[in-house]
Write a protein that holds these residues in place. Structure first.
Motif, PDB file in Angstrom:
ATOM      1  N   HIS A  90      45.584  44.259   4.116  1.00  0.00           N
ATOM      2  CA  HIS A  90      45.534  45.722   4.244  1.00  0.00           C
ATOM      3  C   HIS A  90      45.731  46.135   5.703  1.00  0.00           C
ATOM      4  CE1 HIS A  90      44.380  46.582   0.088  1.00  0.00           C
ATOM      5  NE2 HIS A  90      43.672  45.468   0.167  1.00  0.00           N
ATOM      6  N   PHE A  91      45.131  45.365   6.607  1.00  0.00           N
ATOM      7  CA  PHE A  91      45.291  45.659   8.035  1.00  0.00           C
ATOM      8  C   PHE A  91      46.757  45.526   8.446  1.00  0.00           C
ATOM      9  CE2 PHE A  91      45.448  44.458  12.507  1.00  0.00           C
ATOM     10  CZ  PHE A  91      44.727  45.499  13.084  1.00  0.00           C
ATOM     11  N   ASN A  92      47.413  44.458   8.007  1.00  0.00           N
ATOM     12  CA  ASN A  92      48.817  44.259   8.361  1.00  0.00           C
ATOM     13  C   ASN A  92      49.699  45.372   7.818  1.00  0.00           C
ATOM     14  OD1 ASN A  92      48.194  41.927   9.753  1.00  0.00           O
ATOM     15  ND2 ASN A  92      48.609  40.598   8.010  1.00  0.00           N
ATOM     16  N   LEU A  93      49.405  45.826   6.612  1.00  0.00           N
ATOM     17  CA  LEU A  93      50.150  46.958   6.053  1.00  0.00           C
ATOM     18  C   LEU A  93      49.903  48.210   6.883  1.00  0.00           C
ATOM     19  CD1 LEU A  93      51.953  48.257   3.910  1.00  0.00           C
ATOM     20  CD2 LEU A  93      49.882  48.602   2.517  1.00  0.00           C
ATOM     21  N   ALA A  94      48.657  48.457   7.225  1.00  0.00           N
ATOM     22  CA  ALA A  94      48.320  49.635   8.021  1.00  0.00           C
ATOM     23  C   ALA A  94      49.046  49.633   9.360  1.00  0.00           C
ATOM     24  CB  ALA A  94      46.810  49.703   8.234  1.00  0.00           C
ATOM     25  N   GLU A  95      49.115  48.468   9.985  1.00  0.00           N
ATOM     26  CA  GLU A  95      49.803  48.371  11.276  1.00  0.00           C
ATOM     27  C   GLU A  95      51.287  48.725  11.138  1.00  0.00           C
ATOM     28  OE1 GLU A  95      48.260  46.816  14.663  1.00  0.00           O
ATOM     29  OE2 GLU A  95      47.164  48.360  13.541  1.00  0.00           O
ATOM     30  N   ALA A  96      51.925  48.238  10.080  1.00  0.00           N
ATOM     31  CA  ALA A  96      53.334  48.549   9.852  1.00  0.00           C
ATOM     32  C   ALA A  96      53.522  50.036   9.550  1.00  0.00           C
ATOM     33  CB  ALA A  96      53.890  47.694   8.715  1.00  0.00           C
ATOM     34  N   LEU A  97      52.625  50.599   8.763  1.00  0.00           N
ATOM     35  CA  LEU A  97      52.719  52.024   8.425  1.00  0.00           C
ATOM     36  C   LEU A  97      52.496  52.892   9.661  1.00  0.00           C
ATOM     37  CD1 LEU A  97      50.766  51.870   5.056  1.00  0.00           C
ATOM     38  CD2 LEU A  97      53.209  52.417   5.317  1.00  0.00           C
ATOM     39  N   ARG A  98      51.531  52.517  10.490  1.00  0.00           N
ATOM     40  CA  ARG A  98      51.270  53.296  11.711  1.00  0.00           C
ATOM     41  C   ARG A  98      52.471  53.226  12.644  1.00  0.00           C
ATOM     42  NH1 ARG A  98      47.966  52.463  16.767  1.00  0.00           N
ATOM     43  NH2 ARG A  98      47.626  50.350  16.051  1.00  0.00           N
ATOM     44  N   ALA A  99      53.103  52.061  12.728  1.00  0.00           N
ATOM     45  CA  ALA A  99      54.270  51.904  13.598  1.00  0.00           C
ATOM     46  C   ALA A  99      55.427  52.791  13.153  1.00  0.00           C
ATOM     47  CB  ALA A  99      54.698  50.439  13.629  1.00  0.00           C
ATOM     48  N   THR A 100      55.478  53.119  11.864  1.00  0.00           N
ATOM     49  CA  THR A 100      56.541  53.991  11.348  1.00  0.00           C
ATOM     50  C   THR A 100      56.064  55.435  11.215  1.00  0.00           C
ATOM     51  OG1 THR A 100      55.982  53.427   9.062  1.00  0.00           O
ATOM     52  CG2 THR A 100      57.700  52.120  10.130  1.00  0.00           C
ATOM     53  N   GLN A 101      54.929  55.718  11.813  1.00  0.00           N
ATOM     54  CA  GLN A 101      54.328  57.056  11.842  1.00  0.00           C
ATOM     55  C   GLN A 101      53.988  57.586  10.457  1.00  0.00           C
ATOM     56  OE1 GLN A 101      56.679  59.605  14.393  1.00  0.00           O
ATOM     57  NE2 GLN A 101      56.279  58.321  16.173  1.00  0.00           N
TER      58      GLN A 101
END
Length: 171
Positions: A90-101
């Motif tokens: 979930h953390f890794n997904l969140a990081e990718a989502l945050r990077a794409t705003q």
């Protein structure tokens, strides 16, 4: 003491298939920066054990590190479908989502991470940054303070609290 018979209706956690011994080699290539080799090995592992979440997760992380978000996000989402109780996914997904705003979606993934691992200072700090990006300064400050409480020795978290506090004061 009498042993109870196994309840056949109780859902058992899925048993993961064994991975070939190439996973440590793939991780080593990834950590040493040989990303093409790591990618190739992860893809081989996924082909040989498609229901195992670790190679997919690590490939998703690699794609995120390369800013290949269109590939990283759906791959990590597949991983979560395989193992929804693993906070790192979930953390890794969140990081990718945050990077794409995609801040709202990232927020939900950070919150899931923290439900599964409540004292995760890194996730708490990332949540604070995401809340700040959403313009929720007071919530961001509260999250950053929690991150600092979970890991007071972390200079990075301390700087994050101060940085978010200053943003809250400025409005």
């Amino acid at each position: 003491m009498i042993a109870r018979p196994e309840n056949p209706f109780r859902k058992q956690p899925p048993t993961l298939p064994p991975l070939p011994t190439t996973l440590p080699t793939a991780i080593g290539a990834h950590q040493s920066g040989n990303l093409p080799r790591a990618e190739s090995l992860y893809l081989d592992l996924i082909e040989s054990a498609p229901s195992h979440p670790d190679p997919k997760n690590l490939l998703g992380v690699l794609y995120r590190q390369q800013s290949r978000f269109a590939e990283a996000i759906p791959l990590i989402q597949q991983v979560i479908a395989l193992a929804p109780q693993t906070p790192d996914y979930h953390f890794n997904l969140a990081e990718a989502l945050r990077a794409t705003q995609q801040f709202e979606a990232a927020l939900a993934s950070y919150e899931t991470t923290l439900k599964l691992r409540p004292n995760d200072a890194e996730a708490q700090q990332a949540l604070a940054l995401t809340l700040q990006s959403l313009g929720r300064s007071n919530d961001a400050l509260a999250a950053a303070q929690l991150a600092f409480q979970h890991n007071p020795q972390s200079i990075e978290n301390g700087k994050g609290v101060i940085h978010n506090y200053r943003k809250c004061i400025r409005g």
